[in-house]
Design a protein around this motif. Structure first.
Motif, PDB file in Angstrom:
ATOM      1  N   VAL A  27       6.034   7.664  -3.493  1.00 20.80           N
ATOM      2  CA  VAL A  27       6.872   7.142  -4.731  1.00 20.80           C
ATOM      3  C   VAL A  27       6.057   8.105  -5.848  1.00 20.80           C
ATOM      4  N   THR A  28       6.963   8.711  -6.464  1.00 22.16           N
ATOM      5  CA  THR A  28       6.742   9.513  -7.739  1.00 22.16           C
ATOM      6  C   THR A  28       7.760   9.520  -8.703  1.00 22.16           C
ATOM      7  N   VAL A  29       7.314   9.950  -9.960  1.00 19.76           N
ATOM      8  CA  VAL A  29       8.608   9.803 -11.025  1.00 19.76           C
ATOM      9  C   VAL A  29       9.531  10.831 -10.849  1.00 19.76           C
ATOM     10  N   SER A  30       9.130  11.826  -9.974  1.00 20.60           N
ATOM     11  CA  SER A  30      10.074  12.924  -9.830  1.00 20.60           C
ATOM     12  C   SER A  30      11.045  12.229  -8.690  1.00 20.60           C
ATOM     13  N   ALA A  31      10.576  11.658  -7.708  1.00 20.50           N
ATOM     14  CA  ALA A  31      11.526  10.917  -6.698  1.00 20.50           C
ATOM     15  C   ALA A  31      12.345   9.984  -7.309  1.00 20.50           C
ATOM     16  N   LEU A  32      11.941   9.093  -8.246  1.00 22.38           N
ATOM     17  CA  LEU A  32      12.770   8.321  -9.024  1.00 22.38           C
ATOM     18  C   LEU A  32      13.629   8.617  -9.744  1.00 22.38           C
ATOM     19  N   ALA A  33      13.445   9.800 -10.334  1.00 19.61           N
ATOM     20  CA  ALA A  33      14.537  10.748 -11.056  1.00 19.61           C
ATOM     21  C   ALA A  33      15.651  11.095 -10.342  1.00 19.61           C
ATOM     22  N   ARG A  34      15.316  11.584  -9.147  1.00 28.04           N
ATOM     23  CA  ARG A  34      16.380  12.059  -8.160  1.00 28.04           C
ATOM     24  C   ARG A  34      17.122  11.031  -7.774  1.00 28.04           C
ATOM     25  N   ARG A  35      16.644   9.839  -7.620  1.00 31.34           N
ATOM     26  CA  ARG A  35      17.315   8.451  -7.008  1.00 31.34           C
ATOM     27  C   ARG A  35      18.121   8.072  -8.236  1.00 31.34           C
ATOM     28  N   ASP A  37      19.581  10.144 -10.627  1.00 30.43           N
ATOM     29  CA  ASP A  37      20.250  11.467 -10.694  1.00 30.43           C
ATOM     30  C   ASP A  37      20.028  11.629 -12.406  1.00 30.43           C
ATOM     31  N   VAL A  38      18.716  11.852 -12.938  1.00 32.34           N
ATOM     32  CA  VAL A  38      18.391  12.002 -13.957  1.00 32.34           C
ATOM     33  C   VAL A  38      17.096  12.867 -14.208  1.00 32.34           C
ATOM     34  N   LYS A  39      17.059  13.638 -15.239  1.00 33.22           N
ATOM     35  CA  LYS A  39      15.754  14.440 -15.633  1.00 33.22           C
ATOM     36  C   LYS A  39      14.427  13.551 -15.658  1.00 33.22           C
ATOM     37  N   VAL A  40      13.388  14.140 -15.158  1.00 32.85           N
ATOM     38  CA  VAL A  40      12.338  13.267 -15.039  1.00 32.85           C
ATOM     39  C   VAL A  40      11.925  12.913 -16.473  1.00 32.85           C
ATOM     40  N   ALA A  41      11.879  13.696 -17.509  1.00 31.38           N
ATOM     41  CA  ALA A  41      11.784  13.364 -18.942  1.00 31.38           C
ATOM     42  C   ALA A  41      12.242  12.187 -19.448  1.00 31.38           C
ATOM     43  N   SER A  42      13.488  11.969 -18.643  1.00 35.79           N
ATOM     44  CA  SER A  42      14.191  10.662 -19.126  1.00 35.79           C
ATOM     45  C   SER A  42      13.524   9.411 -18.733  1.00 35.79           C
ATOM     46  N   LEU A  43      12.570   9.365 -17.803  1.00 33.39           N
ATOM     47  CA  LEU A  43      11.865   8.224 -17.272  1.00 33.39           C
ATOM     48  C   LEU A  43      10.754   8.090 -18.028  1.00 33.39           C
ATOM     49  N   ASP A  52       1.089   5.277 -13.326  1.00 39.03           N
ATOM     50  CA  ASP A  52       1.645   4.086 -13.857  1.00 39.03           C
ATOM     51  C   ASP A  52       2.636   3.460 -13.297  1.00 39.03           C
ATOM     52  N   LEU A  53       3.578   4.323 -12.565  1.00 37.75           N
ATOM     53  CA  LEU A  53       4.901   3.546 -11.822  1.00 37.75           C
ATOM     54  C   LEU A  53       4.142   2.996 -10.743  1.00 37.75           C
TER      55      LEU A  53
END
Length: 189
Positions: A27-35, A37-43, A52-53
């Motif tokens: 679990v990472t912000v990057s993995a969640l962004a891929r899930r 389909d958004v850019k990491v920055a938007s999270l 934090d996540l």
């Protein structure tokens, strides 16, 4: 600007689902962004970083388990309460292995003090009042139960009992019998 529909709660729940599917370590912000389909920055308007996540997933898991434990313990005492509490941990770990792993995350003292982990400790202490344990034995017993539940569940989830007899459920029942007997006959210091 964050993508419409993304909220902190939605991201944490999606992270918890990802933890159950792929493992908490994935679990990472990057993995969640891929899930999503958004850019990491938007999270980053919802979570500060991967730690934090992960902390938020741990808090969610602790809250879910505390709610289950409260329901399971209502109106029970003695061995019946011990078995109910133990089964909450075991069943939750089986249903949500990633979230269960998250619940083991070491939290900073301030976060821990405000978490549902405090509810877990209070419920365990309430259960132990039925065994008439005074301090410091009550604290020793809380630690014993946590160690046994966590240790057994960890070994079971890791496949440690897959190819041996007796059946894991039978062993679990015998462990709960032994814990009940020990708590009823707690050794003097």
């Amino acid at each position: 600007m964050a993508r419409v529909g993304l909220t902190t709660e939605r991201l944490v729940r999606a992270g918890a689902e990802l933890a159950d599917e792929a493992g908490f370590d994935e679990v990472t912000v990057s993995a969640l962004a891929r899930r999503f389909d958004v850019k990491v920055a938007s999270l980053y308007s919802h979570v500060r970083n991967s730690q934090d996540l992960r902390t938020r997933i741990a808090l969610l898991a602790l809250e879910e388990m505390a709610d289950r434990a409260a329901d399971a313990l209502a109106g029970r005492s003695g061995k019946d309460a011990l078995t109910a509490l133990a089964n909450v941990y075991r069943d939750y770990a089986r249903e949500h292995p990633g979230r269960y792993a998250a619940a083991q995350l070491r939290l900073d003292p301030e976060t821990a003090a405000a978490s549902a982990g405090v509810r877990h400790a209070r419920m365990t202490r309430a259960l132990l009042r039925g065994y008439d344990l005074a301090e410091p034995d009550s604290t020793h017993a809380v630690r014993l139960l946590g160690s046994v539940f966590s240790g057994y569940v960890g070994l079971e989830l890791g496949g440690g009992f897959d190819h041996s007899a007796p059946d894991s459920d039978e062993t679990w029942g015998r462990i709960l019998d032994a814990l009940d007997a020990l708590l009823r006959n707690w050794p003097a210091a």
